[in-house]
Structures are given as C-alpha cells and as structure tokens.
Scaffold this active site. Structure first.
Site, PDB file in Angstrom:
ATOM      1  N   GLU A  69       0.796  -1.217   0.000  1.00 57.26           N
ATOM      2  CA  GLU A  69       0.000   0.000   0.000  1.00 57.26           C
ATOM      3  C   GLU A  69       0.838   1.280   0.000  1.00 57.26           C
ATOM      4  O   GLU A  69       0.487   2.256  -0.658  1.00 57.26           O
ATOM      5  CB  GLU A  69      -0.940   0.020   1.221  1.00 57.26           C
ATOM      6  CG  GLU A  69      -2.036  -1.027   1.189  1.00 57.26           C
ATOM      7  CD  GLU A  69      -3.135  -0.693   0.191  1.00 57.26           C
ATOM      8  OE1 GLU A  69      -3.078   0.389  -0.424  1.00 57.26           O
ATOM      9  OE2 GLU A  69      -4.033  -1.532   0.022  1.00 57.26           O
ATOM     10  N   SER A 327     -27.481 -25.042  53.392  1.00 54.88           N
ATOM     11  CA  SER A 327     -26.484 -25.363  54.422  1.00 54.88           C
ATOM     12  C   SER A 327     -25.077 -24.905  54.064  1.00 54.88           C
ATOM     13  O   SER A 327     -24.122 -25.282  54.762  1.00 54.88           O
ATOM     14  CB  SER A 327     -26.463 -26.877  54.669  1.00 54.88           C
ATOM     15  OG  SER A 327     -27.687 -27.316  55.212  1.00 54.88           O
TER      16      SER A 327
END
Length: 761
Positions: A69, A327
């Site tokens: 690019e 519990s």
C-alpha cells in the site's frame, strides 16, 4: 495550494474544520484472558470492530500492508506528490478513476471523512491527510487504518477480520494469511475469501509478488507460500460468557473489555451445560463459577444453562442472583466456632430434637443421630448440631463477622438474624459464597473475585489459618488426624452441599488444590422442584468440572499448590463425653478420639442452654467407701467427679452408658440430697415387656400413648425413629402393621427420658 498557505491560516482552518475522529463510535468487544473475543457489541450501525495496537499485529502483516500500500509511509509527509499529480491528471483526462495515488495516510483520511471520488473530494482528502500528519504520529495513523479498514460485510479492522475469517488473533497471522489480509481492503466485497476464494488467492499472490520484487521476503519463501491454498476457519460469531460480558459491558469502559476468562474452558463448560440442561427438569437452569484461588481470577462464568433458552430463563444471571444458601454457610460457623474456643474438630454435639422458641428445626433425613462429633456433623450437614452451635456463637455475631469479610447476607427489611439463617433462612449469591469459600484455601482470608486483568486483589481476614485448614481437611474427608509424614500434601476435592427450603435451590461448592468450583441448580423463578437437592443435582456437575480441571492441570504439568499444616494446628487424644484429654485408664474416658486442635487448647463439651441444671457433662458426687452416693456430710464421704453424657442423648446411647447406669447407687444409710426437679417423665398406654395382639381381621395395631410428669414438649421414638411429638397434656396415636419387638422412647424438653420395650403379634 493548501500546503503553501501561511501557518497561521492553516492553524485557523484546522480549528474550524477539526478531524472527525470522535464521530466514529467504536464497537465494544469483551475478550478472554488470551484476547479471544467472548462477545461483541456492535456500534449503532451494526459494525464490528476489534481494536488493536501496532504491537498486537503480526510483523508479517505490517510488512505486507506497507509494501503493497505505501512503501514510504514512515518517510513522506502524508502524500506522495508525484503519485498524486499523476492520478489527478488521469482522472481529469479520462473522466474516471484510472489509478490510485493514495498513501496509507490518505486512505485513513477517506475512512474517517468519506468523500466523493471527484477533484473536490481529492482536495478534501489531501486536507484531511495533512491534518492527520500534523495532529497524530505515524504509529497513531497506522493504528487508525488497522482498526477501520473495511474487510467485507460488517467487519472493520484487522482484528475483527482475523478472528472472523481465520479464528485467531492478528498477532498470530502466518505470512500467507498476512498477505491475504493486506489486500482485502482494496475491494472487500469483491475479494471476500469466504465467497470468492479464487479472487482472494489471486489478489494474495499479487501482494506476494510485490514483497518478492522489493526483497522484503525471499523469493523462495514467496514461492512456497503461493502453494498454500486459502484456508478459513468456520465462521463463528463470538458468543461465550454472555451474562458476564453483558455485566461488564454495562460497567466497564473502553472499546476492548478484557476479562480473566479462559476461553477454552468456558467453551467446554458451556457445551457441558447444554448437555446438563437436557437432563434437568423443565424450566430448570444452573449457575457455574470457576475461580483460580491462587490468584482469585475467574476462569469460567456460566450464569445460566443456555443463554438462548427462554423456557429456562436463560437471560437471568444466577451467579449474582440472591437465593437461599441452604447449608452452605455451615463451614463458616464451624470455622469461627473453632477460633472462638467453643469447639475443637471432635467436640461432642447433640443431634436430638430441640425447640428454640417457636423454631423447631429438623434434619434433611428427618431422623436424629444422638451424639455426633463436630467434624461428623459438618460432613453429614446435620442441622440440629449447627443450630446448637449458632445458638452458642450468636446469629448477630456470625452475620457481622461475615459482613466484615465482605460476605453480605440478606434479610427481610426490619428483621434481625435468627437461628434459621444457618439452615438457609437468609439470602446470598453464588458469587458471594464462592468468594467466601476462598477463606478455606487462602489461610482464612476472604478474597474478592477478579474479573478483569489488573484488578487489585482485596482480602479480609475471616478466621485464623488454622481454623480454615481444619475445616478444609474435614470437608475433604480428612477429619481423622494423621502425622505430617502421612498427611497428604494436597487436599482432594473438598466440598459442601446445600438445599434450600422446598427444594428450590441445590448448591455444591468445591475446593480442589487449584480451583474453587461453585454450582447452583434450580428454577430462577423460585418454583420448588421435588427431589432436587445438592447431592443429587449439583454435586455431579461439580465432579465433572473438577475432573476436567484436574486433567488439564496434569496435562499442562501445571503447579498444584501444597496445603501444609499451620503451626498452630496439632493433634490430640480427647475423651467423650467431656471433650478433653484424660489419662489412660480414667473411667471418665468413655470414648477416646483423635482431634485436630488449635493452639494447644481443647474446649470442653458444649452444653445446650437449659442443660446446666442437670449438671451438663460433669457432675460432682459424694460417695462412701462402698462407692455409694451419699450426702456430703455423711461419714467418710469423699467427692468424686463423674463425666456424664448430656441427658438428651440417653435414647441414642448404649444401655451401659446411660445416665441411670453410670450413676452409683444411692446409700440407704445416708442417702444423698435430691436435687429439686420435675417429676420424671413416664410413658402411659403401654408397659415394659407387654405383648400386644392385633384384633381379629385387623392388619394393624392402634396405640394411644400418653406421658405423665416431665416438662415441656415430648418427643416420641420407636426403634430410634421419631414418630411424633406431644404437648404436656396431649396424646399420640400411632399404628403398627408389622409383628415384632419394639423399643419405645420418650424424651421431654428438660432432658428426662423414659424407655420401654414391647412386642406385637
């Protein structure tokens, strides 16, 4: 031209027409510890971006991108004048775009401020490019491209494209994959590799040729890469830990929200959860939390069985939901009671019927077991001993100590903690409970859960390291003390279950040498599910998760922390019923046991309130030379200390250990003074040794039982199983349908016991 304008004019223009960087709203991505996307939250236009930095991208990709690019990206001022003039002349001459002259900076300018492909649009692009170069560094401009370049569909940026197309982070791109990703933004719709693989491969090869042409990559390497076919990972939208990601996305900031989740483990457990869901009752969900307790980082977070299953309320996060803990609070009570000197690991507790005002708890199995040790009571999750212990410790003190350590129990507005809280009469969450259980693996300190990297570790001391160690060993099945040379260096899976009233919530919280595992199963709407309890529904899930975690540790040869005995913990031989050491041969040692103790102390047997009047476990007697009980002022009388079992335990004791058998006979010549008490309780309706026959034609025998004497509520037992209770003036009806011998026991609230045997023909 713009580049020739005076600096002041350029500065003014820059202020009047600022870069529109803030106009792009980033999508938000929640990631796992290794960067794997867990869930994505697209922007207002449905675009998915996975923000990355230059350091988080493969060098191969940067080579391919810049070579193809913009080779001079790091050196030009944002535009390449020769390329720009050439492209503009061709555009004017042919009336259309013939070739591009855009640098990478110019492409970024077009991405942040789209414009038409006209001469005016090009001038605007050049202006934005120069603004970028003046305002940002080259690295920042490159990162804008990395995060905003189009890759087809709703994908923007190399991060999103790499995960979507290849199933990996951009840092892991191979040279061939990097070349492919570099060219896609040129024509993202036309080159999409999932739709047009031939076009994509040809474009990739074009990039490879450019890399070889400029000697960025060796020709031999490029030729080898050309032979590689384009391979794409199965296209998957990141959909892991939905309830955690939703939670963090609304509270955390930033485009990338990092978590401590192990993506592989999370995926495996979500697959398991869907399988578990198919075996659970209708509309039942589950919550599952896995925490590395060495760091307190959350490694897996499943707030429901299936996020997409509306019939199971999949959108409800059951990790943070407030539920009855059943519990699961009991280990905290036993640990705090150890520290406060109320008990040691083998202290004698009473699993017998008792009434606490209007509160009369029972056991899960509806029976009673008489004399039990603290370790046995905790392991078997017996309710009456836990209530006895909380009564001695104090429910308000217990709640306050938990709150100070960061465990906030919920109670209805205006109500105070009561004895019922230890059996689930309060509210908590799976998150809070797992956090609390960290005390048992972190030397008594409760540590907060860490959901995101960098989050500080916050710890608060709940109990001593010794108490925490003892409780963990008990829950791990190692209540019996062993010498250090025999004691395992690590504890196998230690765990505790819980079931709330009405079978609404089933819990199991496990601690293996490296991880905490929290499981909740139930209906999010609170509807009871018959037969659903911790051991049956939550423990199998916990065991499967534990097996997976331990297998993974072994495969990775990962560190498994040791669990050394704290110096304040030691072994001791103690005796029941007194609960303390006695010399060999002492007649008061009715049962010798080995116990873990703290700081060299062994508390005596804990008496329940109201038992002090009966002498508790210790009774001082005066006896004569013949061993008979006498008054203290009788000739030759000498005092003797007799350790007796608490009176309510009599029905569960062997005959020789019962109070009446242990007490020496009274002297006729000089009888002891009788202690004021209620008349002894007596059974009416049947006598000892009676043989009862059923009426002709009847399959059962109906009894009508009454009590005389004693005090308070009466509890009736046949062969050790409770068959009912009566008031002081009430009677009990009971039917027997089986022939045989029976033992009938009556116990009153003051501890008085009456017992007889009869048979039915």
């Amino acid at each position: 031209m713009i580049i020739l304008l005076p600096p002041l004019l350029l500065s003014a223009a820059n202020r009047l027409f600022p870069l529109p960087l803030g106009e792009v709203v980033n999508a938000r991505v929640v990631t796992a510890r290794d960067g794997t996307p867990l869930w994505r939250f697209a922007d207002s236009e449905g675009v998915w971006r996975y923000p990355v930095t230059v350091a988080e991208v493969s060098p191969y990709y940067l080579d391919a991108l810049l070579t193809y690019e913009d080779r001079w990206f790091w050196h030009h001022p944002g535009i390449n004048p020769l390329s720009l003039v050439r492209a503009a002349w061709q555009d004017l001459r042919y009336g259309k775009v013939v070739s591009g002259g855009s640098t990478l900076s110019m492409q970024v300018a077009r991405l942040i401020d789209p414009h038409p492909r006209t001469l005016g649009g090009k001038v605007r692009q050049v202006w934005r490019t120069l603004q970028l170069e003046w305002t940002l560094s080259k690295t920042q401009i490159l990162e804008l491209y990395l995060n905003r370049a189009p890759f087809g569909g709703t994908l923007q940026g190399i991060g999103a494209a790499s995960w979507a197309y290849l199933g990996k982070p951009p840092s892991a791109l191979t040279p061939g994959e990097a070349a492919l990703m570099a060219v896609l933004p040129q024509a993202p719709s036309r080159l999409r590799p999932d739709r047009y693989p031939e076009r994509a491969q040809a474009a990739r090869d074009k990039v490879l040729e450019r890399l070889a042409q400029y000697n960025v990559w060796p020709r031999r390497q490029v030729d080898e890469i050309r032979q590689e076919a384009i391979w794409l990972a199965p296209r998957q939208v990141p959909q892991l830990a939905p309830l955690l990601t939703r939670r963090l996305a609304t509270s955390a900031s930033g485009a990338v929200v990092a978590t401590t989740i192990d993506a592989g483990l999370q995926r495996r457990l979500e697959e398991m959860a869907q399988d578990w869901g198919s075996r659970l009752p209708e509309k039942t969900s589950l919550g599952l939390l896995v925490v590395d307790h060495t760091t307190m980082e959350v490694k897996a977070y499943l707030g429901s069985a299936d996020f997409t299953d509306n019939s199971r309320f999949g959108h409800v996060d059951m990790i943070s939901a407030q539920r009855s803990p059943g519990s699961t609070l009991k280990p905290f009570l036993y640990g705090l009671a150890l520290d406060s000197g109320l008990i040691h690991a083998e202290s004698l507790l009473q699993d017998v019927p008792r009434r606490f005002g209007d509160y009369r708890p029972g056991n899960f199995d509806t029976g009673f077991h008489g004399a039990v040790s603290a370790s046995e009571a905790l392991t078997r999750s017996l309710n009456l001993p836990a209530v006895q212990l909380l009564e001695a410790y104090g429910p308000k003190s217990f709640t306050a100590n938990l709150r100070n350590a960061g465990i906030n129990l919920r109670f209805p507005a205006g109500s105070d903690p009561s004895l019922a809280l230890i059996l689930g009469g309060t509210g908590s969450s799976l998150e809070q409970l797992v956090q609390g259980y960290s005390a048992f693996v972190r030397r008594g300190k409760v540590a907060g859960l860490i959901l995101q990297p960098g989050q500080p570790l916050v710890e608060r001391q709940l109990m001593s390291p010794g108490a925490a160690w003892i409780i963990r060993r008990i829950l791990g099945g190692q209540a019996l003390p062993q010498p250090d040379g025999v004691l395992p260096a690590t504890v196998p899976l230690a765990w505790k279950t819980g079931t709330s009233y009405g079978y609404r919530d089933a819990w199991s919280i496990g601690m293996n040498p490296r991880y905490l595992i929290g499981v909740w199963v139930g209906r999010p709407d609170g509807t009871p599910v018959a037969g659903q309890f911790g051991f049956a529904t939550a423990v199998p899930v916990m065991n499967q998760v534990n097996n997976l975690l331990m297998a993974s540790l072994r495969q990775q040869h990962a560190m498994i922390p040791a669990d050394p005995r704290p110096p304040e913990v030691s072994r001791a031989d103690i005796c029941w019923p007194g609960g303390q050491p006695l010399p060999a041969g002492d007649s008061n040692c009715r049962q010798r046991r080995q116990a873990w103790i703290l700081s060299g102390t062994w508390p005596p047997t804990l008496s329940a309130p109201g038992q002090e009047a009966t002498g508790g476990a210790a009774l001082t007697l005066w006896v004569n030379e013949q061993g008979e009980r006498v008054a203290s002022d009788c000739p030759s009388a000498k005092s003797e200390r007799l350790l007796l079992w608490p009176t309510p335990l009599d029905p569960w004791l062997p005959f020789a250990e019962r109070r009446a058998q242990r007490l020496p006979p009274a002297s006729v010549a000089c009888p002891p003074q009788a202690a004021p008490s209620y008349p002894p309780v007596v059974i009416l309706g049947v006598t000892n040794g009676m043989v009862l026959k059923r009426l002709p034609g009847r399959k059962s025998l109906d009894l009508r039982l009454h009590a005389q004497g004693g005090s308070g509520t009466r509890w009736w037992f046949i062969n050790g199983t409770q068959i009912g209770e009566t008031t002081p003036t009430g009677s009990l009806g009971y039917s027997l349908s089986t022939a045989g011998s029976y033992q009938l026991t009556l116990l009153d609230e003051g501890g008085s016991v009456s017992q007889l045997g009869f048979s039915v023909e």
